[in-house]
Design a protein around this motif. Sequence first.
Motif, short mmCIF file in Angstrom:
data_model
loop_
_atom_site.label_atom_id
_atom_site.label_comp_id
_atom_site.label_asym_id
_atom_site.label_seq_id
_atom_site.Cartn_x
_atom_site.Cartn_y
_atom_site.Cartn_z
N ALA A 164 -2.48 -6.23 11.92
CA ALA A 164 -3.50 -6.41 11.21
C ALA A 164 -3.69 -4.91 10.79
N GLN A 165 -3.28 -3.90 11.28
CA GLN A 165 -3.44 -3.14 10.65
C GLN A 165 -1.69 -2.52 10.27
N GLY A 166 -1.38 -2.69 10.04
CA GLY A 166 0.06 -2.47 9.15
C GLY A 166 -0.12 -2.85 8.01
N GLN A 167 -0.77 -3.88 7.20
CA GLN A 167 -1.41 -4.71 6.02
C GLN A 167 -1.69 -3.71 5.18
N GLY A 168 -0.52 -3.78 4.13
CA GLY A 168 -0.85 -2.64 2.78
C GLY A 168 -1.35 -3.56 1.83
N TYR A 169 -1.25 -4.97 1.40
CA TYR A 169 -1.29 -5.46 0.29
C TYR A 169 -2.21 -7.29 0.76
N LEU A 176 10.65 -6.41 8.82
CA LEU A 176 9.87 -5.83 8.86
C LEU A 176 8.99 -4.59 8.98
N TRP A 177 7.33 -5.19 8.35
CA TRP A 177 6.61 -3.67 8.00
C TRP A 177 5.50 -3.66 8.62
N HIS A 178 4.95 -2.10 8.18
CA HIS A 178 3.85 -0.87 8.76
C HIS A 178 3.83 -0.33 7.66
N VAL A 179 3.00 -0.44 6.77
CA VAL A 179 2.88 0.50 6.10
C VAL A 179 1.92 1.65 6.31
N GLY A 180 2.14 1.68 6.51
CA GLY A 180 1.12 2.93 6.94
C GLY A 180 0.09 3.48 6.19
N ARG A 181 -0.05 4.88 5.70
CA ARG A 181 -0.57 4.95 5.19
C ARG A 181 -1.24 4.91 3.12
N LEU A 187 -8.01 -3.91 3.48
CA LEU A 187 -7.30 -4.79 4.02
C LEU A 187 -7.13 -4.43 5.80
N GLN A 188 -7.64 -3.12 6.00
CA GLN A 188 -7.31 -3.28 7.53
C GLN A 188 -8.74 -3.05 8.35
N PRO A 189 -8.73 -3.69 9.10
CA PRO A 189 -9.74 -4.35 10.41
C PRO A 189 -10.47 -3.53 10.46
N HIS A 215 -2.21 -10.80 0.72
CA HIS A 215 -1.50 -11.86 0.62
C HIS A 215 -0.44 -11.92 0.53
N VAL A 216 0.33 -10.52 1.23
CA VAL A 216 1.42 -11.12 1.96
C VAL A 216 1.61 -11.73 3.45
N PRO A 217 2.32 -11.60 3.59
CA PRO A 217 2.83 -12.88 4.89
C PRO A 217 2.85 -11.40 6.27
N GLY A 218 1.93 -12.31 7.27
CA GLY A 218 2.62 -11.85 8.88
C GLY A 218 3.77 -11.96 10.10
N LEU A 219 3.50 -11.60 10.58
CA LEU A 219 3.76 -11.88 11.53
C LEU A 219 3.23 -11.70 13.41
N TYR A 220 2.21 -12.22 13.49
CA TYR A 220 1.31 -12.00 14.37
C TYR A 220 -0.12 -12.85 14.65
N THR A 221 0.03 -13.74 14.03
CA THR A 221 -1.11 -15.19 14.33
C THR A 221 0.04 -16.31 14.96
N PRO A 222 -0.73 -17.08 15.20
CA PRO A 222 0.50 -18.59 15.50
C PRO A 222 0.56 -18.84 14.38
N GLU A 223 -0.68 -18.93 13.11
CA GLU A 223 -0.68 -19.55 12.06
C GLU A 223 -0.23 -18.68 10.93
N GLN A 224 0.50 -17.75 11.29
CA GLN A 224 1.56 -17.04 10.65
C GLN A 224 2.98 -17.59 10.99
#
Length: 371
Positions: free
Chosen positions: A60-65, A98-103, A109-111, A67-76
């Motif tokens: 969730a921390q790596g999210q930067g946009y 594999l993406w972590h957007v950082g800054r 978008l951040q937890p 409606h882009v997909p993730g890999l960290y929940t069962p639903e994803q």
Amino acid sequence: MTTLFDPLETGKFSLANRIAMAPCTRNRSPGGVPVALNAQYYAQRADMGLLITEGTAISAQGQGYAHVPGLYTPEQLAGWQQVTRAVHERGGCIVTQLWHVGRVSHTSLQPGGAAPVAPSAITAQARTYILDGDSGEGHFAPTSPPRALATGELPALVQDFAHAARAAVQQAGFDGVELHGANGYLLDQFLKDGANQRRDDYGGGTAARMRFMLEVVQAVAAAVGGGRVGIRLSPVTPSNDIRDSQPQPLFEQLAQALAPLGLAYIHVIEGATGGARELADRPFDYAAFKAAYRDAGGRGAWMVNNGYTRAMAMEAVASGRADIVAFGRDAIANPDLVRRLRHGAALNPWDKNTFYGGDARGYTDYPALPS
């Protein structure tokens, strides 16, 4: 003579041809969960030798946009299963990026509305895609000021990458993963001195700035096997306000460090991402970069990207300058790109207005050639 349409064995991948679909953010996975429309989109392009998905957040921390997909929940992961199944049913090979957007993120978008994280507390002069709080419509907005990561936080981040890689291969059904080390996102931020001004073991000299990226690559290779791993690099792109003062020695040293890790491929963006292939203020010798990798024993396929035409791609492979050529916008607009390139057929023009967000229009409705 090797051609663009010849098969290739590299790492654990058996590719039907040397044409790859470059990772292209499309913002069509609501809430970060891949859906049936995404499966249709990738399956349409399954005859390309290698499909590389859009950047996919490792946490969730790596999210930067939005409606882009993730890999960290069962639903994803369940959503990605329908994508990989659809591609494999059509004989394709698919890896996820594999993406972590950082800054390059926004507090919305951040937890918990937290600040994005970065090597150093330097705001990127860039924009990201967020949702309007009232209408829910997507729009671009400036990135939020980041906080600098503490040294003690970095081992957990390394493990986030490794965990996402295992989930991608073992649960979501991907053939492998590509690490996003380009375009000014987290790994690239640590690498380049324009974003990394740390004074610990992860900042300062070239070797220290390379350290975080190499720890991530090593952890991911250990998690799924180096033969299932690629990495994308962009030596001189200005994307997302990224810069290094001496890119040539930095990337040649990085190539030498990556060479013994047994990766399946190195994916290089030549010039400015989606723009000029040569930058007057940032000259770079890509042949020397590749030579540094090969001379150090690197055997992974060499993939090139950025504005390649059919003629350029065919020459790159025939000359041995590249093993694979990745296409972005042309892959978006031409679900039958391999067939069109093989026969020299005209390509559909892309519609930039439908690149980000929306529905099937500009996503799965581009026409294929009559059979």
